[in-house]
Design an enzyme around this catalytic site. Structure first.
Site, short mmCIF file in Angstrom:
data_model
loop_
_atom_site.label_atom_id
_atom_site.label_comp_id
_atom_site.label_asym_id
_atom_site.label_seq_id
_atom_site.Cartn_x
_atom_site.Cartn_y
_atom_site.Cartn_z
N SER A 142 14.67 6.95 0.88
CA SER A 142 14.16 8.31 1.57
C SER A 142 15.40 8.84 2.47
O SER A 142 16.18 8.08 2.70
CB SER A 142 13.15 7.96 2.34
N TYR A 155 8.35 2.77 8.64
CA TYR A 155 8.74 3.33 7.19
C TYR A 155 10.26 3.66 7.34
O TYR A 155 10.97 3.33 6.40
CB TYR A 155 8.27 5.01 7.18
P1 NAD Z 1 2.23 9.22 -3.58
O1 NAD Z 1 1.26 8.88 -2.39
O2 NAD Z 1 2.10 10.33 -4.31
O3 NAD Z 1 2.44 8.06 -4.73
C1 NAD Z 1 2.54 6.61 -4.18
C2 NAD Z 1 2.28 5.97 -5.52
O4 NAD Z 1 2.38 4.42 -5.04
C3 NAD Z 1 0.80 5.90 -6.16
O5 NAD Z 1 0.95 5.93 -7.52
C4 NAD Z 1 0.08 4.78 -5.45
O6 NAD Z 1 -0.98 4.39 -6.24
C5 NAD Z 1 1.25 3.85 -5.41
N1 NAD Z 1 0.82 2.51 -4.39
C6 NAD Z 1 0.64 2.89 -3.18
N2 NAD Z 1 0.26 1.56 -2.70
C7 NAD Z 1 0.66 0.75 -3.77
C8 NAD Z 1 0.42 -0.70 -3.90
N3 NAD Z 1 -0.03 -1.58 -2.84
N4 NAD Z 1 0.51 -1.16 -5.20
C9 NAD Z 1 0.72 -0.59 -6.18
N5 NAD Z 1 0.72 0.73 -6.03
C10 NAD Z 1 0.73 1.55 -4.88
O7 NAD Z 1 3.80 9.06 -3.00
P2 NAD Z 1 5.03 9.79 -3.27
O8 NAD Z 1 5.43 10.76 -2.26
O9 NAD Z 1 5.38 10.13 -4.71
O10 NAD Z 1 6.12 8.46 -2.85
C11 NAD Z 1 6.80 7.60 -3.96
C12 NAD Z 1 7.94 7.10 -3.15
O11 NAD Z 1 8.85 8.31 -2.67
C13 NAD Z 1 7.63 6.27 -1.73
O12 NAD Z 1 8.27 5.13 -1.78
C14 NAD Z 1 7.89 7.18 -0.69
O13 NAD Z 1 8.23 6.67 0.46
C15 NAD Z 1 9.14 7.91 -1.43
N6 NAD Z 1 9.48 9.03 -0.75
C16 NAD Z 1 8.46 10.09 -0.80
C17 NAD Z 1 8.96 11.37 -0.12
C18 NAD Z 1 8.16 12.73 -0.14
O14 NAD Z 1 8.37 13.43 0.55
N7 NAD Z 1 6.91 12.63 -0.92
C19 NAD Z 1 10.31 11.59 0.51
C20 NAD Z 1 11.31 10.32 0.29
C21 NAD Z 1 10.98 9.26 -0.28
#
Ligand code: NAD
Length: 260
Positions: A142, A155
């Site tokens: 991130s 985080y």
């Molecule tokens: P999201 O909530 O849309 O998706 C998260 C996914 O992780 C889902 O499929 C959920 O079922 C799964 N998950 C959660 N807990 C779990 C567990 N214990 N075991 C297995 N699966 C699990 O979130 P996102 O925004 O797509 O985030 C995905 C990654 O990207 C994360 O690591 C997040 O930190 C990172 N990220 C997101 C952003 C953003 O702005 N959305 C920015 C930077 C980084």
């Protein structure tokens, strides 16, 4: 480009993980999806992707907070799809609160799912990648892996940890055909971020659209969200031959966030 390869993408039932899985599948990789959600919806997603892309798609319900289930997921992929060539560590959760009020169990869960799961999955998948002398490990960190924000102590610590872990694995695999890199996205409008938009709208009594703009304006100079498709494209690039000597890098895809 990825025909004959097998990709495991954690947390791929939603958001960024699903975008990355789709992009790898479009290149011909067979997929193992992972993540939570309604069983019927996930089966629809699994069979839909398989049909649309003409690839094999498996699914694992493994909980990324449980080391034994993570090892089981890599075993399942190897058994059902024959191998694991690409590992995308993406599953992640968020909780925001000042440190004094930050629940200890939320700290443990975020460190477990966002950081330790990456260690356990790499540890389980790396030996077979090394034995074939080809592999791609992509950790979704991130902008918070590079800089901090208030109220995100777990985080930010976890994501900085992911960037550090990425460098170590890259060094330990430097003379092999396995690479390990991190992608550092800025704001992407997924359920994880929509919750923060909702909190902002409720706190300041403003509309959803106003809250989105406020969130973007605070951090992201482009004032535009990064998309899961763009991150999928970045992951495909890291899997290409052109990226074979990109090792231990963090690729910012953040609308300028960390250039400030
Ligand atoms: P999201 O909530 O849309 O998706 C998260 C996914 O992780 C889902 O499929 C959920 O079922 C799964 N998950 C959660 N807990 C779990 C567990 N214990 N075991 C297995 N699966 C699990 O979130 P996102 O925004 O797509 O985030 C995905 C990654 O990207 C994360 O690591 C997040 O930190 C990172 N990220 C997101 C952003 C953003 O702005 N959305 C920015 C930077 C980084």
């Amino acid at each position: 480009m990825l025909k004959g390869k097998v990709a495991v993408v954690t947390g791929s039932t939603s958001g960024i993980g699903l975008g990355v899985a789709r992009a790898l599948g479009r290149q011909g990789a067979d997929l193992l999806l992972n993540g939570f959600g309604d069983a019927g919806e996930i089966e629809k997603l699994r069979s839909g992707l398989a049909k649309e892309m003409g690839i094999r798609v498996a699914y694992s319900r493994a909980d990324m907070s449980k080391p034994a289930e993570i090892a089981g997921m890599i075993e399942q992929a190897t058994k059902e799809l024959g191998r694991v060539d690409i590992l995308v560590n993406n599953a992640g959760i968020q909780h925001t609160s000042p440190i004094e009020a930050f629940p200890a169990e939320k700290w443990d869960a975020i460190i477990g799912i966002n950081l330790s799961a990456t260690f356990h999955a790499i540890r389980a998948a790396l030996p077979q990648m090394k034995s074939r002398n080809w592999g791609r490990i992509i950790n979704i960190a991130s902008a918070h892996g590079l800089v901090a924000s208030v109220n995100k102590v777990a985080y930010v610590a976890a994501k900085h940890g992911v960037v550090g872990l990425t460098k170590v694995v890259a060094l330990e695999t430097a003379t092999t055909g396995v690479t390990c890199n991190a992608i550092c996205p800025g704001w992407v409008l997924t359920p994880l971020v929509q919750k923060q938009v909702d909190d902002w709208a409720a706190r300041d009594n403003i509309s959803n659209e106003q809250a989105k703009l406020a969130l973007l304006s605070e951090k992201q100079p482009s004032k535009d969200f990064v998309t899961p498709e763009q991150l999928g494209g970045t992951a495909v690039f890291l899997c290409s031959d052109a990226a074979a000597q990109i090792r231990g890098a963090w690729l910012s895809v953040d609308g300028g966030w960390t250039s400030q």
